[in-house]
Design a protein around this motif. Structure first.
Motif, mmCIF file in Angstrom:
data_model
loop_
_atom_site.group_PDB
_atom_site.id
_atom_site.type_symbol
_atom_site.label_atom_id
_atom_site.label_comp_id
_atom_site.label_asym_id
_atom_site.label_seq_id
_atom_site.Cartn_x
_atom_site.Cartn_y
_atom_site.Cartn_z
ATOM 1 N N PRO A 322 -48.736 5.425 19.706
ATOM 2 C CA PRO A 322 -47.683 5.770 20.662
ATOM 3 C C PRO A 322 -46.270 5.820 20.089
ATOM 4 O O PRO A 322 -45.547 6.762 20.314
ATOM 5 N N ASP A 323 -45.871 4.806 19.323
ATOM 6 C CA ASP A 323 -44.449 4.734 18.985
ATOM 7 C C ASP A 323 -44.113 5.388 17.652
ATOM 8 O O ASP A 323 -43.762 4.722 16.684
ATOM 9 N N ILE A 324 -44.210 6.730 17.630
ATOM 10 C CA ILE A 324 -43.789 7.478 16.451
ATOM 11 C C ILE A 324 -42.324 7.873 16.646
ATOM 12 O O ILE A 324 -41.937 8.314 17.722
ATOM 13 N N LYS A 325 -41.514 7.672 15.599
ATOM 14 C CA LYS A 325 -40.107 8.067 15.684
ATOM 15 C C LYS A 325 -39.952 9.480 15.136
ATOM 16 O O LYS A 325 -40.503 9.814 14.089
ATOM 17 N N TRP A 326 -39.156 10.261 15.846
ATOM 18 C CA TRP A 326 -38.893 11.637 15.423
ATOM 19 C C TRP A 326 -37.714 11.636 14.459
ATOM 20 O O TRP A 326 -36.569 11.510 14.866
ATOM 21 N N LEU A 327 -38.020 11.737 13.164
ATOM 22 C CA LEU A 327 -36.986 11.672 12.127
ATOM 23 C C LEU A 327 -36.318 13.039 11.993
ATOM 24 O O LEU A 327 -35.103 13.166 11.974
ATOM 25 N N GLY A 328 -37.109 14.073 11.859
ATOM 26 C CA GLY A 328 -36.569 15.417 11.686
ATOM 27 C C GLY A 328 -37.705 16.403 11.586
ATOM 28 O O GLY A 328 -38.850 15.994 11.721
ATOM 29 N N VAL A 329 -37.476 17.657 11.362
ATOM 30 C CA VAL A 329 -36.194 18.333 11.461
ATOM 31 C C VAL A 329 -35.895 18.521 12.944
ATOM 32 O O VAL A 329 -36.698 19.149 13.634
ATOM 33 N N ARG A 330 -34.769 17.955 13.428
ATOM 34 C CA ARG A 330 -34.461 18.042 14.843
ATOM 35 C C ARG A 330 -33.460 19.168 15.094
ATOM 36 O O ARG A 330 -32.663 19.500 14.215
ATOM 37 N N PRO A 331 -33.503 19.756 16.289
ATOM 38 C CA PRO A 331 -32.576 20.855 16.588
ATOM 39 C C PRO A 331 -31.123 20.518 16.251
ATOM 40 O O PRO A 331 -30.393 21.371 15.738
ATOM 41 N N SER A 332 -30.723 19.263 16.470
ATOM 42 C CA SER A 332 -29.328 18.912 16.181
ATOM 43 C C SER A 332 -29.048 18.853 14.676
ATOM 44 O O SER A 332 -27.897 18.909 14.249
ATOM 45 N N ASP A 333 -30.109 18.726 13.866
ATOM 46 C CA ASP A 333 -29.924 18.723 12.408
ATOM 47 C C ASP A 333 -29.395 20.060 11.902
ATOM 48 O O ASP A 333 -28.714 20.118 10.882
ATOM 49 N N LEU A 334 -29.752 21.139 12.604
ATOM 50 C CA LEU A 334 -29.433 22.465 12.078
ATOM 51 C C LEU A 334 -27.927 22.605 11.870
ATOM 52 O O LEU A 334 -27.496 23.085 10.827
ATOM 53 N N ASP A 335 -27.132 22.156 12.845
ATOM 54 C CA ASP A 335 -25.682 22.212 12.662
ATOM 55 C C ASP A 335 -25.182 21.074 11.784
ATOM 56 O O ASP A 335 -24.344 21.274 10.912
ATOM 57 N N ARG A 336 -25.732 19.864 12.012
ATOM 58 C CA ARG A 336 -25.239 18.704 11.253
ATOM 59 C C ARG A 336 -25.429 18.883 9.760
ATOM 60 O O ARG A 336 -24.633 18.439 8.952
ATOM 61 N N PHE A 337 -26.548 19.529 9.359
ATOM 62 C CA PHE A 337 -26.801 19.743 7.938
ATOM 63 C C PHE A 337 -26.443 21.168 7.516
ATOM 64 O O PHE A 337 -26.811 21.593 6.434
ATOM 65 N N SER A 338 -25.745 21.868 8.408
ATOM 66 C CA SER A 338 -25.280 23.232 8.097
ATOM 67 C C SER A 338 -26.371 24.136 7.537
ATOM 68 O O SER A 338 -26.182 24.783 6.505
ATOM 69 N N ILE A 339 -27.515 24.130 8.192
ATOM 70 C CA ILE A 339 -28.598 25.023 7.777
ATOM 71 C C ILE A 339 -28.102 26.471 7.958
ATOM 72 O O ILE A 339 -27.630 26.831 9.035
ATOM 73 N N PRO A 340 -28.177 27.301 6.902
ATOM 74 C CA PRO A 340 -27.637 28.660 6.987
ATOM 75 C C PRO A 340 -28.272 29.470 8.135
ATOM 76 O O PRO A 340 -29.451 29.277 8.437
ATOM 77 N N GLU A 341 -27.497 30.351 8.691
ATOM 78 C CA GLU A 341 -27.960 31.201 9.794
ATOM 79 C C GLU A 341 -29.282 31.893 9.462
ATOM 80 O O GLU A 341 -30.167 32.007 10.294
ATOM 81 N N GLN A 342 -29.417 32.379 8.228
ATOM 82 C CA GLN A 342 -30.606 33.171 7.871
ATOM 83 C C GLN A 342 -31.891 32.354 7.922
ATOM 84 O O GLN A 342 -32.976 32.904 7.979
ATOM 85 N N CYS A 343 -31.757 31.016 7.832
ATOM 86 C CA CYS A 343 -32.959 30.181 7.851
ATOM 87 C C CYS A 343 -33.324 29.763 9.265
ATOM 88 O O CYS A 343 -34.300 29.064 9.477
ATOM 89 N N ARG A 344 -32.502 30.145 10.227
ATOM 90 C CA ARG A 344 -32.815 29.822 11.621
ATOM 91 C C ARG A 344 -33.521 31.028 12.207
ATOM 92 O O ARG A 344 -33.070 32.152 12.073
ATOM 93 N N LEU A 345 -34.624 30.783 12.866
ATOM 94 C CA LEU A 345 -35.422 31.897 13.388
ATOM 95 C C LEU A 345 -35.292 31.937 14.899
ATOM 96 O O LEU A 345 -35.211 30.895 15.556
#
Lengths: 412, 412
Positions: A322-345
């Motif tokens: 039951p208690d699994i922690k969601w480390l990543g990749v989370r939607p909020s990571d995309l901006d926080r880690f500046s994932i380039p636009e081209q890698c977002r689908l």
């Protein structure tokens, strides 16, 4: 080469945060582990709950216990014949109406409705015959201490079983009836998962050291009951959705710097991997952190690990973690880690539908932070794979992203 | 229990043949191994053949060789610029028209057509840019001695590559251009296969003993170039189509009685398993015996191991293992081993079409006994899975079927 610059740039992008020593990085995950060890909630069983109604759950039983259960079931049938009530089995119902979500356990279990399966009825005569045949086959398997797949079981008497659906369904009936897991009956799932890292165990007597398994890792055994003597100095278990990320972590020997156990089922989790994860979690009492794609499918995978599937609900306590922690990749990571636009689908219509359905599910709603992330995903209509992190360099995942996440305790 | 009687009956059914001691059983396979060791044909290369025309094949190259190849390719480009011919790559054609079957090698190779890929042409400008970018990424990978998947490679520059098909295609171009395998470029396939049995090797420095891998086995590494010091006292390699049969063999420790290496890709073979099999075969020079379903799909799987796929034909020498013996389950086994009618399945229209197409293929036609078996399958319109053998008892496969097959040298 240009990539080295890329990694430095990525480091700067991560809000100028510095990665400290491995010991420092691990502080937060270690305190999470301490909480887990201190918590008495981890392994609640139905019996301990003392619910005002009767529920049924299966447990792992050893060879002798299973043999005794089968023999006692047959004595029950014999007694029924002697009492003049004829040859009949008492089979717990696995129908949806007999399933119930128990909030205290945070999983689905079976209520106690039982139905008769008499041989002397045209409606159940064939099913009673199949039940006795499978009972006898399972008795043989357990007695000989060998394991087979559901397909093997079907092929032992194709004439009687007619199709595999029938022998599979009766096998699940029997697991409920005998109160033990399907793997206790020595009928196992095929394996798909692999594991590496700070973990040693014995498998069928062989000593396995998962720190000495090269980059390919050790295949997770199909029969978890042959696993014993689990031992580890890991601070956490890293559950990875895909084998590409697994390979990167294994090749970089991530577990040497940050003591952990790395596990993947290569996509949709199979029963063997789920049993193995649950077993590790229960034995080692360390946190499980998940690294999945930032899309509804990644969350679906988490839900299978955490909640299981409806048609195996009688076995939910052995299959779910039951208690699994969601480390990543989370939607909020995309901006926080500046994932380039081209890698977002862009998300497809189907993705969005799946995402909306997930928003309704108990296991998401139970955690407001998960709801926030999923809402962010649905609002932006954007998804990303774990591999999107490669845009900062091949080793960004192991050298920057994960250490930063661990250091900041950035899981939800 | 009734099953014991079943196995005895099955033994009797096998025409009253008795299974002799393990040593006796192995006599025929050992003499097959001796033939292989004596044969000088096993490892023909293009160069040795001295063909009257030029062909191109890639070979495994080590880190320094690949770095040197890349640097010399770049010097070539620089020279071309200095000569006033501009920035341009010479790329071998991988088109079907440039592919050729070489009977002496029994595999498909590339002819020597080469095309220019100049930067100063609107038609090839983008592709030339992609080529230089991937060349630079591969140089980084090889220099750092790390491995990534094709998906990782794509994600390092999504803006330039646009879709993964483009980076994949250029990667294959580069392998041809540099004359080395894709795994020498440190771009690897994801793993799917597992191995157990009489085999030890080193993987990235770790010592792996496949006899001490429990029932789950060792996951076959994605990067075969990290495998070294292969050693074995096995008499043969048993190539198994499905993981259910693999599990049975592993649990019964079949390799303890009959020294062998057991390998499966769990269905359609992946590149990593094919490379690993080829490597074992080349190093150990022992026969490979295949255990597949008796259906056209089982033969298709054999064909991938033996002939490879068209679009990887430039790498056929590293990926294909030509002389695999078809041990079972063969169409003629169904009657010889009295497989019950209920375990024989009718072939679908699609099965029959696939079977007819296979009859036309070189690798089937090259072996009249294979043609006979396939014709028998198509005439009877019946197929059967390996699991059909379970109808005589769960351990019939390991205790009766395989020992009898080995004892009689019953492979084709």
């Amino acid at each position: 080469m240009s990539k080295r610059g890329g990694t430095e740039q990525a480091l700067a992008l991560a809000k100028g945060k510095k990665i400290r020593s491995a010991e420092d990085v691990l502080k937060k995950v270690k305190s999470l582990a301490a909480e887990l060890t201190a918590s008495t909630e981890v392994d609640k069983t139905l019996a301990q709950l003392n619910l005002p109604y009767n529920c049924r759950e299966v447990v792992d039983k050893d060879t002798d216990e299973v043999l005794a259960e089968i023999e006692s079931a047959i004595y029950g049938v014999a007694a029924s014949i002697m009492d003049g009530e004829g040859f009949s089995f008492d089979i717990p119902s696995r129908a949806k109406g007999n399933q119930m979500y128990v909030p205290e356990l945070d999983r689905i279990v079976l209520r106690d409705t039982v139905s008769k399966r008499p041989f002397a009825s045209t409606a159940t005569c064939r099913k009673a015959a199949v039940t006795s045949r499978i009972l006898s086959l399972v008795h043989e398997l357990v007695g000989k201490r060998i394991h087979v797949t559901k397909r093997d079981l079907f092929y032992t008497d194709v004439k009687l079983f007619e199709d595999q659906g029938q022998s599979d369904a009766v096998l699940d009936d029997l697991a409920c009836m005998l109160g033990c897991t399907r793997s206790s009956l020595h009928v196992v799932a095929s394996e798909k998962g692999v594991v590496v890292g700070r973990l040693t165990f014995r498998e069928d007597g062989d000593f396995i050291d998962c720190q000495r398994m090269g980059v390919g890792g050790k295949a997770i055994p199909p029969n978890v009951d042959k696993v014993s003597d689990i031992s580890s100095d890991a601070a956490f278990i890293l559950l990875v959705e895909k084998d590409a990320a697994f390979m990167r972590l294994a090749e970089d020997r991530f577990y040497n710097t940050f003591p952990c156990i790395i596990l993947t089922a290569k996509g949709q989790p199979d029963v063997a991997t789920r049993l193995f994860l649950k077993r590790l979690k229960t034995t080692l009492k360390i946190p499980v952190l998940a690294l999945v794609d930032s899309d509804p499918y990644g969350l679906k995978i988490l839900s299978v690990y955490m909640k299981g599937s409806m048609n195996m609900s009688y076995d939910s306590s052995n299959l779910t973690t039951p208690d699994i922690k969601w480390l990543g990749v989370r939607p909020s990571d995309l901006d926080r880690f500046s994932i380039p636009e081209q890698c977002r689908l862009p998300m497809s219509e189907e993705d969005i539908k799946t995402g909306r359905r997930l928003l309704e599910e108990d296991f998401i709603r139970a955690n407001p932070e998960w709801v926030k992330e999923l809402e962010l995903m649905l609002a932006s209509k954007v998804k990303a794979e774990i591999q999107a992190l490669s845009s900062f360099g091949f080793q960004y995942l192991t050298q920057v992203y994960l250490p930063l996440k661990l250091q900041e305790g950035d899981w939800i």
